[in-house]
Write a protein that holds these residues in place. Sequence first.
Motif, PDB file in Angstrom:
ATOM      1  N   LYS A  23      10.388  -3.809  -3.745  1.00 29.43           N
ATOM      2  CA  LYS A  23       9.054  -3.776  -3.137  1.00 29.43           C
ATOM      3  C   LYS A  23       9.134  -4.062  -1.639  1.00 29.43           C
ATOM      4  CE  LYS A  23       5.618  -5.518  -5.439  1.00 29.43           C
ATOM      5  NZ  LYS A  23       4.626  -6.425  -6.050  1.00 29.43           N
ATOM      6  N   VAL A  24       9.964  -5.035  -1.255  1.00 31.10           N
ATOM      7  CA  VAL A  24      10.130  -5.375   0.160  1.00 31.10           C
ATOM      8  C   VAL A  24      10.762  -4.205   0.908  1.00 31.10           C
ATOM      9  CG1 VAL A  24      11.388  -6.875   1.755  1.00 31.10           C
ATOM     10  CG2 VAL A  24      10.230  -7.855  -0.223  1.00 31.10           C
ATOM     11  N   ILE A  25      11.774  -3.580   0.324  1.00 29.18           N
ATOM     12  CA  ILE A  25      12.434  -2.441   0.972  1.00 29.18           C
ATOM     13  C   ILE A  25      11.454  -1.293   1.160  1.00 29.18           C
ATOM     14  CG2 ILE A  25      14.202  -0.667   0.658  1.00 29.18           C
ATOM     15  CD1 ILE A  25      15.914  -2.821  -0.701  1.00 29.18           C
ATOM     16  N   VAL A  26      10.642  -1.011   0.151  1.00 31.36           N
ATOM     17  CA  VAL A  26       9.664   0.076   0.239  1.00 31.36           C
ATOM     18  C   VAL A  26       8.634  -0.222   1.330  1.00 31.36           C
ATOM     19  CG1 VAL A  26       7.797   1.248  -1.002  1.00 31.36           C
ATOM     20  CG2 VAL A  26      10.009   0.895  -2.110  1.00 31.36           C
ATOM     21  N   LYS A  27       8.198  -1.472   1.449  1.00 33.31           N
ATOM     22  CA  LYS A  27       7.247  -1.833   2.504  1.00 33.31           C
ATOM     23  C   LYS A  27       7.869  -1.654   3.887  1.00 33.31           C
ATOM     24  CE  LYS A  27       4.208  -4.979   0.052  1.00 33.31           C
ATOM     25  NZ  LYS A  27       3.633  -6.315  -0.025  1.00 33.31           N
ATOM     26  N   LEU A  28       9.131  -2.038   4.036  1.00 31.06           N
ATOM     27  CA  LEU A  28       9.816  -1.857   5.318  1.00 31.06           C
ATOM     28  C   LEU A  28       9.949  -0.384   5.672  1.00 31.06           C
ATOM     29  CD1 LEU A  28      12.663  -4.515   5.052  1.00 31.06           C
ATOM     30  CD2 LEU A  28      10.686  -4.584   6.567  1.00 31.06           C
ATOM     31  N   ILE A  29      10.302   0.422   4.703  1.00 31.49           N
ATOM     32  CA  ILE A  29      10.409   1.860   4.949  1.00 31.49           C
ATOM     33  C   ILE A  29       9.036   2.448   5.259  1.00 31.49           C
ATOM     34  CG2 ILE A  29      10.955   4.069   3.851  1.00 31.49           C
ATOM     35  CD1 ILE A  29      13.267   2.630   2.459  1.00 31.49           C
ATOM     36  N   GLY A  30       8.005   1.968   4.584  1.00 31.58           N
ATOM     37  CA  GLY A  30       6.645   2.436   4.865  1.00 31.58           C
ATOM     38  C   GLY A  30       6.212   2.118   6.285  1.00 31.58           C
ATOM     39  N   SER A  31       6.568   0.939   6.769  1.00 28.18           N
ATOM     40  CA  SER A  31       6.210   0.606   8.151  1.00 28.18           C
ATOM     41  C   SER A  31       6.993   1.464   9.142  1.00 28.18           C
ATOM     42  CB  SER A  31       6.444  -0.878   8.428  1.00 28.18           C
ATOM     43  OG  SER A  31       7.816  -1.193   8.374  1.00 28.18           O
ATOM     44  N   SER A  41       0.147  12.160   5.731  1.00 26.38           N
ATOM     45  CA  SER A  41       0.044  12.554   4.330  1.00 26.38           C
ATOM     46  C   SER A  41       1.402  12.500   3.628  1.00 26.38           C
ATOM     47  CB  SER A  41      -0.553  13.957   4.212  1.00 26.38           C
ATOM     48  OG  SER A  41       0.297  14.899   4.827  1.00 26.38           O
ATOM     49  N   LEU A  42       2.495  12.465   4.385  1.00 25.81           N
ATOM     50  CA  LEU A  42       3.823  12.366   3.798  1.00 25.81           C
ATOM     51  C   LEU A  42       4.191  10.937   3.416  1.00 25.81           C
ATOM     52  CD1 LEU A  42       6.004  14.753   5.975  1.00 25.81           C
ATOM     53  CD2 LEU A  42       5.400  15.020   3.592  1.00 25.81           C
ATOM     54  N   LYS A  43       3.536   9.956   4.008  1.00 23.89           N
ATOM     55  CA  LYS A  43       3.899   8.555   3.783  1.00 23.89           C
ATOM     56  C   LYS A  43       3.851   8.162   2.306  1.00 23.89           C
ATOM     57  CE  LYS A  43       2.744   3.836   5.010  1.00 23.89           C
ATOM     58  NZ  LYS A  43       1.862   2.930   5.707  1.00 23.89           N
ATOM     59  N   PRO A  44       2.766   8.395   1.579  1.00 27.27           N
ATOM     60  CA  PRO A  44       2.750   7.994   0.160  1.00 27.27           C
ATOM     61  C   PRO A  44       3.818   8.723  -0.662  1.00 27.27           C
ATOM     62  CG  PRO A  44       0.542   8.550   0.885  1.00 27.27           C
ATOM     63  CD  PRO A  44       1.468   8.916   1.987  1.00 27.27           C
ATOM     64  N   PHE A  45       4.019   9.991  -0.350  1.00 28.09           N
ATOM     65  CA  PHE A  45       5.011  10.773  -1.083  1.00 28.09           C
ATOM     66  C   PHE A  45       6.416  10.217  -0.855  1.00 28.09           C
ATOM     67  CE2 PHE A  45       8.074  14.312  -1.007  1.00 28.09           C
ATOM     68  CZ  PHE A  45       8.037  14.651  -2.344  1.00 28.09           C
ATOM     69  N   LEU A  46       6.781   9.990   0.394  1.00 26.46           N
ATOM     70  CA  LEU A  46       8.110   9.479   0.701  1.00 26.46           C
ATOM     71  C   LEU A  46       8.322   8.068   0.145  1.00 26.46           C
ATOM     72  CD1 LEU A  46       8.561  10.783   4.346  1.00 26.46           C
ATOM     73  CD2 LEU A  46       9.644  11.637   2.267  1.00 26.46           C
ATOM     74  N   MET A  47       7.292   7.245   0.214  1.00 24.73           N
ATOM     75  CA  MET A  47       7.413   5.890  -0.323  1.00 24.73           C
ATOM     76  C   MET A  47       7.592   5.926  -1.847  1.00 24.73           C
ATOM     77  SD  MET A  47       4.784   3.744   2.079  1.00 24.73           S
ATOM     78  CE  MET A  47       4.902   2.306   1.064  1.00 24.73           C
TER      79      MET A  47
END
Length: 59
Positions: A23-31, A41-47
């Motif tokens: 979860k922490v890694i996904v949040k870091l990648i999202g930021s 629009s790509l952010k949710p897909f990539l995450m």
Amino acid sequence: MVEIVKPIALAIITLLVGLIVIKVIVKLIGSQISRSKLDESLKPFLMSIVSIGLKYCWL
């Protein structure tokens, strides 16, 4: 009975710690995706792809 409980408890703790780390890694990648010039629009897909990939590797 104690011989069975100890490995199961250790497995559950390992799973929970792994999911928290993912979860922490996904949040870091999202930021990082938010800071980049990618379309929003790509952010949710990539995450989702990253999250699924990490969970698959973990399990």
